[in-house]
Scaffold this active site. Structure first.
Site, PDB file in Angstrom:
ATOM      1  N   THR A  29      11.997  -7.697 -44.172  1.00 53.74           N
ATOM      2  CA  THR A  29      13.296  -8.373 -44.090  1.00 53.74           C
ATOM      3  C   THR A  29      13.230  -9.777 -43.504  1.00 53.74           C
ATOM      4  O   THR A  29      14.262 -10.423 -43.347  1.00 53.74           O
ATOM      5  CB  THR A  29      14.262  -7.537 -43.225  1.00 53.74           C
ATOM      6  OG1 THR A  29      13.713  -7.411 -41.898  1.00 53.74           O
ATOM      7  CG2 THR A  29      14.474  -6.157 -43.818  1.00 53.74           C
ATOM      8  N   LYS A  30      12.037 -10.262 -43.180  1.00 49.80           N
ATOM      9  CA  LYS A  30      11.920 -11.517 -42.446  1.00 49.80           C
ATOM     10  C   LYS A  30      12.011 -12.736 -43.365  1.00 49.80           C
ATOM     11  O   LYS A  30      12.147 -12.607 -44.584  1.00 49.80           O
ATOM     12  CB  LYS A  30      10.612 -11.539 -41.656  1.00 49.80           C
ATOM     13  CG  LYS A  30      10.523 -10.456 -40.589  1.00 49.80           C
ATOM     14  CD  LYS A  30      11.657 -10.556 -39.592  1.00 49.80           C
ATOM     15  CE  LYS A  30      11.461  -9.726 -38.338  1.00 49.80           C
ATOM     16  NZ  LYS A  30      11.491  -8.290 -38.539  1.00 49.80           N
ATOM     17  N   GLY A  31      11.920 -13.949 -42.758  1.00 49.41           N
ATOM     18  CA  GLY A  31      12.088 -15.198 -43.502  1.00 49.41           C
ATOM     19  C   GLY A  31      11.160 -15.316 -44.682  1.00 49.41           C
ATOM     20  O   GLY A  31      11.542 -15.801 -45.752  1.00 49.41           O
TER      21      GLY A  31
END
Length: 399
Positions: free
Chosen positions: A202-204
């Site tokens: 779910t990160k950048g």
């Protein structure tokens, strides 16, 4: 009348392009899928992007935090300071050494460790003797500060670094939420002694599971490079032959070329992914500004927010709504949400092991009662964004 989506909208999903899928497929076909040339390429590109001298790829950000502490010589005689509002990994790695986690409260707006909350914790919990900062309760030596850049806002690094210098402490930034945020015209990645990034789904940017440590200290980079793969003194793809030597009892924390191939493409797309996050965040702020019972996140005060999360607070004092009811109402409308984070002292392990006192964390307590993260990820379609806006407005319309 409840207006529900036909399908469930998760709180977050990864955004994987066809180019990334093809690059991963190419690596799978190559026959070299573990740590190899793609990992090295990813490290070089990431160091260039963040402006750091060294970037070390790992299989998780937790591994990065662990190896940063290992590199400074952390032991059971030591302690480290981190905020109460963070994911367990930040404090968990301190416990790997049987060391003592010391928690700070956070500020009431961004829920970050600040120079003020750090100073207050040091004054309450520690004593400075003979050039060392000691934990009053255990006598352990404080070795490091682990500030957490929550949701995408960067801590006041200048103030934290000043305190660290005063007490001879290392600074290990937990930047799991921060990529690719900017603080005072500098990309995050080179303020503290170490900066640790997460590439969770779910990160950048994502590698599925994965992480990166950046540092400007060559000796720390060398130590992490050694310890991430069993303490073997040669990288797998750099060995001249079959011979190698184990020079330290290391760990199995290396990143694979499969993951790095995904990371390389994600990194090349990072600015576009970030731009989409900003667009969604700005639209939310515009549409929700007139909802009197919903407190919206503010822009980063000294830079650019990564908008990893869109965290709101529900004002329980002036409405019939609270955070839990809000989350339940979103779910009725087929929209996911999450909490970032349950304060560490609320968890049974930390509470029973270290005996933290809730009264020391008034802002963390308030955050826990009111905060919720709503969907924000670059793969959201315009209709998805509008569904969230409609749902939130509908939920608060009767108040």
């Amino acid at each position: 009348m409840i207006t529900a989506r036909k399908t469930f909208l998760p709180f977050a999903l990864p955004c994987i392009s066809e180019r990334a899928i093809e690059e991963v497929s190419s690596v799978l076909r190559s026959g070299w899928i573990t740590s190899g040339p793609k990992v090295k390429e990813f490290e070089e590109e990431f160091a260039r992007y963040t402006g750091s001298q060294h970037a070390l790829a790992l299989n998780s950000a937790t591994a990065g935090l662990h190896l940063a502490l290992e590199a400074i010589g952390m032991s059971r005689e030591d302690a480290a300071i981190c905020p109460a509002v963070t994911f367990t990994a930040t404090a968990e790695v301190i416990c790997y050494f049987d060391a003592e986690p010391i928690l700070t409260d956070v500020d009431p707006i961004f829920n970050l460790m600040t120079p003020e909350t750090l100073r207050a914790t040091i004054e309450r919990e520690c004593v400075y003797q003979n050039g060392s900062l000691l934990h009053k309760k255990t006598g352990k030596t404080v070795r490091a500060i682990l500030p957490v850049h929550l949701a995408g806002v960067i801590c006041d690094m200048e103030g934290i670094l000043e305190i660290a210098k005063e007490y001879h402490l290392y600074v290990i930034e937990d930047a799991a939420h921060a990529f690719p945020a900017v603080h005072k015209d500098r990309k995050i990645g080179s303020f503290g002694d170490f900066t640790v990034f997460s590439f969770y789904a779910t990160k950048g940017i994502t590698t599925g599971e994965g992480g990166m440590v950046t540092t400007n200290h060559s000796h720390f980079a060398d130590r992490i490079r050694l310890m991430r793969l069993h303490g073997i003194n040669r990288e797998t793809y750099d060995r001249p032959g079959w011979y190698y030597e184990v020079v330290s009892p290391g760990f199995k924390y290396n990143m694979t070329d499969v993951a790095a191939a995904l990371g390389i493409v994600q990194l090349s797309e990072a600015d576009d992914l970030w731009k989409r996050r900003i667009e969604i965040a700005e639209l939310y702020k515009k549409e929700f500004v007139d909802l009197p019972f919903l407190h919206l996140p503010l822009a980063a005060p000294d830079g650019e927010h990564s908008w990893h999360l869109f965290r709101v607070e529900v004002d329980r004092a002036s409405s019939k709504m609270d955070r839990d009811i809000f989350a339940a109402e979103l779910k009725k409308r087929n929209i996911g949400s999450s909490l970032h984070f349950i304060p560490l002292y609320e968890h049974p392990f930390y509470n029973s092991r270290f005996g933290f006192k809730k009264e020391h964390f008034p802002n963390s307590n308030a955050m826990f009662a009111r905060s919720l993260s709503i969907p924000l990820f670059p793969g959201m379609k315009d209709d998805d964004v509008q569904d969230v806006i409609k749902a939130v407005k509908e939920i608060f319309s009767g108040l």
